[in-house]
Scaffold this motif. Sequence first.
Motif, mmCIF file in Angstrom:
data_model
loop_
_atom_site.group_PDB
_atom_site.id
_atom_site.type_symbol
_atom_site.label_atom_id
_atom_site.label_comp_id
_atom_site.label_asym_id
_atom_site.label_seq_id
_atom_site.Cartn_x
_atom_site.Cartn_y
_atom_site.Cartn_z
ATOM 1 N N VAL A 1 -1.521 -7.819 1.085
ATOM 2 C CA VAL A 1 -0.156 -7.280 0.981
ATOM 3 C C VAL A 1 0.088 -6.724 -0.420
ATOM 4 O O VAL A 1 0.631 -5.626 -0.581
ATOM 5 C CB VAL A 1 0.891 -8.364 1.337
ATOM 6 C CG1 VAL A 1 2.290 -7.937 0.929
ATOM 7 C CG2 VAL A 1 0.843 -8.673 2.826
ATOM 8 N N ARG A 2 -0.330 -7.478 -1.422
ATOM 9 C CA ARG A 2 -0.170 -7.014 -2.807
ATOM 10 C C ARG A 2 -0.926 -5.701 -3.020
ATOM 11 O O ARG A 2 -0.423 -4.755 -3.630
ATOM 12 C CB ARG A 2 -0.665 -8.100 -3.766
ATOM 13 C CG ARG A 2 -0.326 -7.835 -5.195
ATOM 14 C CD ARG A 2 -0.621 -9.007 -6.124
ATOM 15 N NE ARG A 2 -1.916 -9.626 -5.853
ATOM 16 C CZ ARG A 2 -2.075 -10.931 -5.571
ATOM 17 N NH1 ARG A 2 -1.063 -11.750 -5.527
ATOM 18 N NH2 ARG A 2 -3.281 -11.402 -5.352
ATOM 19 N N ARG A 3 -2.134 -5.615 -2.502
ATOM 20 C CA ARG A 3 -2.952 -4.398 -2.631
ATOM 21 C C ARG A 3 -2.299 -3.219 -1.925
ATOM 22 O O ARG A 3 -2.247 -2.109 -2.457
ATOM 23 C CB ARG A 3 -4.330 -4.681 -2.048
ATOM 24 C CG ARG A 3 -5.312 -3.589 -2.234
ATOM 25 C CD ARG A 3 -6.163 -3.906 -3.454
ATOM 26 N NE ARG A 3 -7.387 -3.153 -3.373
ATOM 27 C CZ ARG A 3 -7.543 -1.992 -3.994
ATOM 28 N NH1 ARG A 3 -6.594 -1.504 -4.740
ATOM 29 N NH2 ARG A 3 -8.671 -1.343 -3.882
ATOM 30 N N LEU A 4 -1.792 -3.470 -0.715
ATOM 31 C CA LEU A 4 -1.126 -2.405 0.042
ATOM 32 C C LEU A 4 0.110 -1.888 -0.689
ATOM 33 O O LEU A 4 0.353 -0.684 -0.732
ATOM 34 C CB LEU A 4 -0.728 -2.915 1.430
ATOM 35 C CG LEU A 4 -1.833 -2.967 2.468
ATOM 36 C CD1 LEU A 4 -1.385 -3.786 3.665
ATOM 37 C CD2 LEU A 4 -2.238 -1.570 2.886
ATOM 38 N N LYS A 5 0.892 -2.803 -1.252
ATOM 39 C CA LYS A 5 2.087 -2.392 -1.988
ATOM 40 C C LYS A 5 1.731 -1.545 -3.206
ATOM 41 O O LYS A 5 2.394 -0.558 -3.497
ATOM 42 C CB LYS A 5 2.892 -3.619 -2.415
ATOM 43 C CG LYS A 5 3.637 -4.267 -1.277
ATOM 44 C CD LYS A 5 4.406 -5.490 -1.743
ATOM 45 C CE LYS A 5 5.153 -6.137 -0.601
ATOM 46 N NZ LYS A 5 5.857 -7.357 -1.025
ATOM 47 N N GLU A 6 0.669 -1.949 -3.922
ATOM 48 C CA GLU A 6 0.225 -1.164 -5.087
ATOM 49 C C GLU A 6 -0.185 0.240 -4.662
ATOM 50 O O GLU A 6 0.195 1.221 -5.296
ATOM 51 C CB GLU A 6 -0.966 -1.849 -5.762
ATOM 52 C CG GLU A 6 -0.642 -3.118 -6.493
ATOM 53 C CD GLU A 6 -1.903 -3.854 -6.953
ATOM 54 O OE1 GLU A 6 -3.015 -3.300 -6.814
ATOM 55 O OE2 GLU A 6 -1.774 -4.979 -7.438
ATOM 56 N N LEU A 7 -0.973 0.314 -3.602
ATOM 57 C CA LEU A 7 -1.452 1.616 -3.135
ATOM 58 C C LEU A 7 -0.302 2.486 -2.632
ATOM 59 O O LEU A 7 -0.264 3.689 -2.906
ATOM 60 C CB LEU A 7 -2.499 1.427 -2.039
ATOM 61 C CG LEU A 7 -3.828 0.829 -2.498
ATOM 62 C CD1 LEU A 7 -4.685 0.445 -1.302
ATOM 63 C CD2 LEU A 7 -4.573 1.793 -3.408
ATOM 64 N N ALA A 8 0.629 1.884 -1.905
ATOM 65 C CA ALA A 8 1.773 2.637 -1.387
ATOM 66 C C ALA A 8 2.665 3.129 -2.523
ATOM 67 O O ALA A 8 3.192 4.244 -2.478
ATOM 68 C CB ALA A 8 2.562 1.774 -0.410
ATOM 69 N N LYS A 9 2.827 2.295 -3.550
ATOM 70 C CA LYS A 9 3.653 2.675 -4.703
ATOM 71 C C LYS A 9 3.124 3.945 -5.362
ATOM 72 O O LYS A 9 3.894 4.816 -5.773
ATOM 73 C CB LYS A 9 3.664 1.519 -5.702
ATOM 74 C CG LYS A 9 4.433 1.775 -6.966
ATOM 75 C CD LYS A 9 4.429 0.522 -7.827
ATOM 76 C CE LYS A 9 4.168 0.890 -9.265
ATOM 77 N NZ LYS A 9 4.068 -0.286 -10.112
ATOM 78 N N TRP A 10 1.818 4.051 -5.443
ATOM 79 C CA TRP A 10 1.203 5.218 -6.074
ATOM 80 C C TRP A 10 0.859 6.302 -5.068
ATOM 81 O O TRP A 10 0.166 7.261 -5.378
ATOM 82 C CB TRP A 10 -0.052 4.790 -6.843
ATOM 83 C CG TRP A 10 0.293 3.919 -7.998
ATOM 84 C CD1 TRP A 10 0.200 2.558 -8.062
ATOM 85 C CD2 TRP A 10 0.835 4.331 -9.255
ATOM 86 N NE1 TRP A 10 0.639 2.108 -9.274
ATOM 87 C CE2 TRP A 10 1.038 3.168 -10.030
ATOM 88 C CE3 TRP A 10 1.177 5.566 -9.792
ATOM 89 C CZ2 TRP A 10 1.561 3.213 -11.317
ATOM 90 C CZ3 TRP A 10 1.705 5.607 -11.079
ATOM 91 C CH2 TRP A 10 1.883 4.437 -11.814
#
Length: 103
Positions: A88-97
């Motif tokens: 989830v943390r990884r997905l949020k980082e990727l989505a943010k960018w």
Amino acid sequence: SLRRRLLEIIRDDLEIHELLFRNSNERDKFINDVIKIRNTLAHGLSDEAFNYNYEMLLTLTNKLKIIVECAILHELGFNEEEIKNIAVRRLKELAKWKLIALW
């Protein structure tokens, strides 16, 4: 086969499946796209078979990275909750960018 192995990895972790794909049709399209691109690159098929845009390739690559990372974490003994939190943390980082397109 690559298709079988990807299905095994994705099905083994239903929570990751739910994070990355809306439904089984979307999952199957992802697997088909990954296999088509792999075959094009590995076997030198014509450029006509390789008509994916940059954003689609980036999304496919990043989803594949998350799937592989989760499989490795599972093999290392991380529990499902830890793996889900990391994903989830990884997905949020990727989505943010805007490096992954989420539904």
